[in-house]
Design a protein around this motif. Structure first.
Motif, short mmCIF file in Angstrom:
data_model
loop_
_atom_site.label_atom_id
_atom_site.label_comp_id
_atom_site.label_asym_id
_atom_site.label_seq_id
_atom_site.Cartn_x
_atom_site.Cartn_y
_atom_site.Cartn_z
N UNK A 21 4.09 -2.45 3.73
CA UNK A 21 4.42 -4.05 3.19
C UNK A 21 3.51 -4.80 4.14
N UNK A 22 3.22 -6.09 3.32
CA UNK A 22 2.60 -7.23 3.82
C UNK A 22 3.16 -7.69 5.12
N UNK A 23 2.36 -7.96 6.15
CA UNK A 23 3.09 -8.66 7.60
C UNK A 23 3.07 -10.01 7.23
N UNK A 56 0.91 -1.16 0.05
CA UNK A 56 0.12 -0.05 -0.14
C UNK A 56 0.79 1.36 0.07
N UNK A 57 0.51 2.19 -0.87
CA UNK A 57 1.30 3.59 -1.08
C UNK A 57 0.77 4.69 -0.44
N UNK A 58 1.12 5.65 0.13
CA UNK A 58 0.85 6.79 0.70
C UNK A 58 1.52 8.03 0.21
N UNK A 59 1.03 8.93 -0.32
CA UNK A 59 1.80 10.09 -0.59
C UNK A 59 1.90 11.11 0.29
N UNK A 60 3.09 11.52 0.26
CA UNK A 60 3.48 12.77 1.24
C UNK A 60 3.25 14.01 0.48
N UNK A 61 3.98 14.08 -0.65
CA UNK A 61 4.01 15.09 -1.60
C UNK A 61 4.27 14.18 -2.89
N UNK A 62 4.45 15.21 -4.06
CA UNK A 62 4.61 14.64 -5.42
C UNK A 62 5.82 13.61 -5.28
N UNK A 63 6.72 13.91 -4.55
CA UNK A 63 8.20 13.01 -4.69
C UNK A 63 8.43 12.14 -3.39
#
Length: 221
Positions: free
Chosen positions: A83-85, A70-77
């Motif tokens: 990651x899976x447990x 799963x990906x979460x953005x803080x800003x564009x970069x």
């Protein structure tokens, strides 16, 4: 409370991007990202939620519910990655093998991966999974930072003793590649130190500009 920094502000605004069941589905491989890993029930999701001041990662009384990257953005970069447990997950063996195959592909082929946060239950540190992740990061040269989570479950003195023991083992087996700290999501313990590590990885200094080099062309025949 942690002091206000650009990273803390970004974490407060973190947003979900996408989930990937295989590495080909990951976002574009650019910028910087930090991955969070941990054995099932180690407190990884709670740590992520506390650091971002949001319920980004799914917590559950049934361990092993994180079955995708799963990906979460803080800003564009800059991104955080959940990651899976592994460990207690009651899922078919074929699915576990699928996770492992694509997790390996992500860890070995992701150029934007700047660091690995490894979450361990302070009462059960350095499991086989934890050592596998530390050995991988050591071999590949990726820095790792260990959160000894659920530190509030132990008395302060006992927690400090575990911290010192884990630090000694990690230093002996992995050198300075990995660092260790105490962490408690409900008590918000260790946030400042964790933010400091994340900031050093996500805001890595860029290489000096080439135009800063002296011009040696003048004066030549």
């Amino acid at each position: 409370m942690p002091s206000a920094t650009p990273l803390v502000s970004l974490c407060q605004q973190a947003t979900f991007i996408k989930s990937a069941s295989q590495v080909e589905q990951c976002p574009l491989d650019r910028g910087y990202e930090v991955a969070f890993a941990g054995r099932s029930n180690a407190g990884k999701s709670s740590a992520l939620n506390t650091l971002t001041h949001a319920r980004l990662a799914r917590t559950s009384k049934t361990p092993g519910r994180t079955q995708l990257i799963n990906f979460f953005a803080l800003d564009e970069q800059r991104r955080l990655v959940d990651l899976p447990g592994y460990g207690y997950a009651k899922v078919p063996l074929a699915l576990k093998e699928h996770w492992k195959e694509h997790l390996d592909a992500y860890l070995t082929g992701r150029d934007s991966l700047a660091g690995l946060v490894l979450v361990m239950d302070i009462r059960h540190p350095l499991s086989d999974f934890d050592r596998m992740m530390l050995e991988w990061s050591d071999v590949t040269g990726l820095p790792a930072h260990i959160l000894l989570s659920k530190a509030d479950k132990l008395a302060y003195g006992a927690a400090k003793n575990v911290l010192l023991k884990v630090q000694t083992i990690v230093r002996k087996e992995y050198g300075n590649r990995a660092t260790v700290q105490l962490f408690s999501a409900p008590k918000r313990q260790g946030l400042e130190e964790a933010y400091g590590i994340l900031e050093s990885w996500l805001f890595a200094e860029e290489e000096p500009e080439d135009d800063q080099a002296p011009d040696l062309s003048e004066g030549e025949d």
